[in-house]
Write a protein that holds these residues in place. Structure first.
Motif, PDB file in Angstrom:
ATOM      1  N   ALA B 202       0.833  -1.203   0.000  1.00 43.84           N
ATOM      2  CA  ALA B 202       0.000   0.000   0.000  1.00 43.84           C
ATOM      3  C   ALA B 202       0.869   1.255   0.000  1.00 43.84           C
ATOM      4  CB  ALA B 202      -0.922   0.003   1.215  1.00 43.84           C
ATOM      5  N   ALA B 203       1.964   1.216   0.759  1.00 42.36           N
ATOM      6  CA  ALA B 203       2.858   2.373   0.829  1.00 42.36           C
ATOM      7  C   ALA B 203       3.448   2.688  -0.548  1.00 42.36           C
ATOM      8  CB  ALA B 203       3.972   2.106   1.842  1.00 42.36           C
ATOM      9  N   LYS B 204       3.687   1.648  -1.327  1.00 40.89           N
ATOM     10  CA  LYS B 204       4.241   1.874  -2.675  1.00 40.89           C
ATOM     11  C   LYS B 204       3.154   2.214  -3.680  1.00 40.89           C
ATOM     12  CE  LYS B 204       7.608  -1.735  -1.959  1.00 40.89           C
ATOM     13  NZ  LYS B 204       7.974  -3.067  -2.428  1.00 40.89           N
ATOM     14  N   GLY B 205       1.921   2.239  -3.239  1.00 40.28           N
ATOM     15  CA  GLY B 205       0.839   2.572  -4.151  1.00 40.28           C
ATOM     16  C   GLY B 205       0.476   1.454  -5.106  1.00 40.28           C
ATOM     17  N   LEU B 206       0.891   0.220  -4.790  1.00 37.00           N
ATOM     18  CA  LEU B 206       0.651  -0.899  -5.704  1.00 37.00           C
ATOM     19  C   LEU B 206      -0.663  -1.615  -5.429  1.00 37.00           C
ATOM     20  CD1 LEU B 206       4.264  -2.387  -5.804  1.00 37.00           C
ATOM     21  CD2 LEU B 206       3.114  -1.034  -7.546  1.00 37.00           C
ATOM     22  N   LEU B 207      -1.089  -1.579  -4.171  1.00 34.68           N
ATOM     23  CA  LEU B 207      -2.271  -2.368  -3.815  1.00 34.68           C
ATOM     24  C   LEU B 207      -3.019  -1.653  -2.698  1.00 34.68           C
ATOM     25  CD1 LEU B 207      -3.597  -5.135  -4.456  1.00 34.68           C
ATOM     26  CD2 LEU B 207      -2.306  -6.071  -2.530  1.00 34.68           C
ATOM     27  N   SER B 208      -4.310  -1.506  -2.877  1.00 37.76           N
ATOM     28  CA  SER B 208      -5.087  -0.921  -1.787  1.00 37.76           C
ATOM     29  C   SER B 208      -6.142  -1.911  -1.326  1.00 37.76           C
ATOM     30  CB  SER B 208      -5.749   0.385  -2.231  1.00 37.76           C
ATOM     31  OG  SER B 208      -6.898   0.117  -3.001  1.00 37.76           O
ATOM     32  N   VAL B 209      -6.463  -1.849  -0.045  1.00 37.09           N
ATOM     33  CA  VAL B 209      -7.392  -2.788   0.573  1.00 37.09           C
ATOM     34  C   VAL B 209      -8.556  -2.010   1.152  1.00 37.09           C
ATOM     35  CG1 VAL B 209      -7.655  -4.524   2.379  1.00 37.09           C
ATOM     36  CG2 VAL B 209      -5.465  -4.301   1.171  1.00 37.09           C
ATOM     37  N   GLU B 210      -9.771  -2.345   0.704  1.00 41.53           N
ATOM     38  CA  GLU B 210     -10.966  -1.729   1.292  1.00 41.53           C
ATOM     39  C   GLU B 210     -11.781  -2.827   1.960  1.00 41.53           C
ATOM     40  OE1 GLU B 210     -13.102   0.674  -1.803  1.00 41.53           O
ATOM     41  OE2 GLU B 210     -11.525  -0.221  -3.030  1.00 41.53           O
ATOM     42  N   GLY B 211     -12.233  -2.565   3.162  1.00 45.28           N
ATOM     43  CA  GLY B 211     -13.099  -3.531   3.833  1.00 45.28           C
ATOM     44  C   GLY B 211     -12.367  -4.276   4.925  1.00 45.28           C
ATOM     45  N   ASP B 212     -12.754  -5.506   5.112  1.00 43.91           N
ATOM     46  CA  ASP B 212     -12.311  -6.327   6.251  1.00 43.91           C
ATOM     47  C   ASP B 212     -10.806  -6.588   6.212  1.00 43.91           C
ATOM     48  OD1 ASP B 212     -11.780  -8.313   8.098  1.00 43.91           O
ATOM     49  OD2 ASP B 212     -13.718  -9.290   7.784  1.00 43.91           O
ATOM     50  N   ARG B 213     -10.079  -5.829   7.003  1.00 44.79           N
ATOM     51  CA  ARG B 213      -8.625  -5.910   6.984  1.00 44.79           C
ATOM     52  C   ARG B 213      -8.118  -7.256   7.516  1.00 44.79           C
ATOM     53  NH1 ARG B 213      -4.156  -2.814   5.457  1.00 44.79           N
ATOM     54  NH2 ARG B 213      -2.373  -4.030   6.205  1.00 44.79           N
ATOM     55  N   ALA B 214      -8.757  -7.750   8.570  1.00 49.10           N
ATOM     56  CA  ALA B 214      -8.328  -9.043   9.128  1.00 49.10           C
ATOM     57  C   ALA B 214      -8.515 -10.155   8.096  1.00 49.10           C
ATOM     58  CB  ALA B 214      -9.120  -9.352  10.405  1.00 49.10           C
ATOM     59  N   LEU B 215      -9.618 -10.078   7.352  1.00 52.68           N
ATOM     60  CA  LEU B 215      -9.850 -11.067   6.282  1.00 52.68           C
ATOM     61  C   LEU B 215      -8.737 -11.002   5.244  1.00 52.68           C
ATOM     62  CD1 LEU B 215     -11.553 -13.123   4.752  1.00 52.68           C
ATOM     63  CD2 LEU B 215     -12.928 -11.232   3.848  1.00 52.68           C
TER      64      LEU B 215
END
Lengths: 233, 233
Positions: B202-215
């Motif tokens: 995420a810091a490199k801007g390559l992948l973002s995660v929305e929603g259930d982080r633990a999942l």
DNA sequence: CGGCATCCGGGAAGATACTG
DNA sequence: CAGTATCTTCCCGGATGCCG
């Protein structure tokens, strides 16, 4: 480090490889060249000499076989071993990882056996036959069966052991077989996969059966082929 | 000695085919040409257009893709279909038998994932990623898990459903996903197979995660790679 | 005989340009 | 967008020959 073509620098495009992260694509980088998988198939039951490989792969030329063996050796799939002094010839053998490629051959075989254009009556190497047994063996049809079945193809001999719903193949032995087939891999395939009767094959002089006749009749039913694809679907 | 016939009818003069009874060799007659299996891979999650195939197979040229599609169509592995009038473009789709070739890709992938020269950080198509999930999914690690996870790669979207120790993939939907990854197939592979943390990506801007982080943190552990071959063995 | 190098012809693969 | 046409490159297959 990988060997690079002389004409290319370090960032070489590696011309004819896929270079993907996809592991299946990488497998094709390793064994996707013509003849490579068939060379591995012929080694799947144990080491062989160069000339045996050449004889068992009709159509391959010596230089291509050399290239494939070099490539497979460089990839860590095949090793070259020199036999003890009495026979100072060398043999090629799969590495443990090389032997693990058998499921690839099985998946290919299971799928292509359904092909409308597959013709099981064509020539067949001995190794192909026994690998097909390992692929197509149906434990349910071998319920309660324990047997040792020998095969004599020219100078080569093989032993198939069936017990506890499992099937094993060994080269170069016939001991304690209750049943021995003598003839060719093609003739055995005609009986097992082509539905030809043992009597008919014996009458043509293609296959002879010594020993437990009832066992022979049962043996040829243990390897059901999947149904062919119906062309209309 | 085999003689080449110069002109032949449809009975194919066995130009460059193995023509063995061995079903694995026959499979290579059907899909052993360069690019053929990768074209099938790209169609494994559903139909695609010519230009999509070309874009998702970096390095293939248009004429080779045309030849492969013709060959696969002639073999009954692929069909060509014209979409309803509004979009009058045509798509290529695997036949039912074509879809049955997935175990071939899985066997290749499982085996080559152990290769010392396999590098999971290289580029990867979206289909490759989701097929690798189907191959490497470990039901034991997904014990008691039921989830819908969405993926957004540019304009393409995918949905992975996990329930009852099974994993399913669908294209072109995201509905009811508890979690959505946005980025590229390569970035997801880096998290799942490369051991890179979601934070770092995420810091490199390559992948973002929305929603259930633990999942998300659990999801990336569901696909264990087999151990690499140790070079010394 | 076993293994490998070399030369050559044909054809498949790759790249580019072009057309409906 | 969906291919076709053309040209080049190089792999495959066959033959021959060298060397131990």
């Amino acid at each position: 480090m990988k060997l690079k073509k002389i004409s290319e620098g370090p960032g070489a495009p590696s011309r004819r490889r896929y270079e993907e992260a996809c592991a299946a694509a990488h497998a094709l980088d390793l064994v996707g060249e013509r003849w490579a998988l068939l060379v591995m198939r012929e080694l799947m039951l144990g080491p062989k000499r160069f000339s045996d490989l050449k004889a068992d792969l009709p159509g391959i030329s010596a230089n291509v076989l050399t290239q494939r063996l070099e490539g497979l050796e460089a990839a860590g799939i095949v090793t070259r071993r020199r036999l003890p002094p009495p026979a100072s010839t060398q043999v090629y053998e799969l590495t443990p990882w090389g032997y693990e490629s058998e499921p690839i051959l099985q998946a290919l075989g299971r799928w292509a056996a359904r092909s409308p254009s597959h013709d099981p009556s064509r020539p067949l190497s001995a190794v192909s036959l026994f690998l097909s047994f390992r692929t197509m063996f149906d434990p349910a049809r071998a319920e309660g069966l324990a047997a040792r079945i020998g095969f004599r193809f020219g100078a080569e001999t093989f032993l198939v052991r069936i017990a506890d719903g499992r099937l094993e193949v060994a080269r170069d032995q016939l001991d304690q077989a209750e049943l021995i087939f003598t003839g060719s891999a093609r003739a055995v395939a005609a009986a097992v996969y082509g539905g030809e009767s043992l009597d008919a094959l014996a009458a043509k002089g293609l296959l002879s059966v010594e020993g437990d006749r009832a066992l022979a009749e049962r043996f040829v039913t243990l390897f059901p082929l999947p149904p062919k694809v119906c062309p209309g679907s």
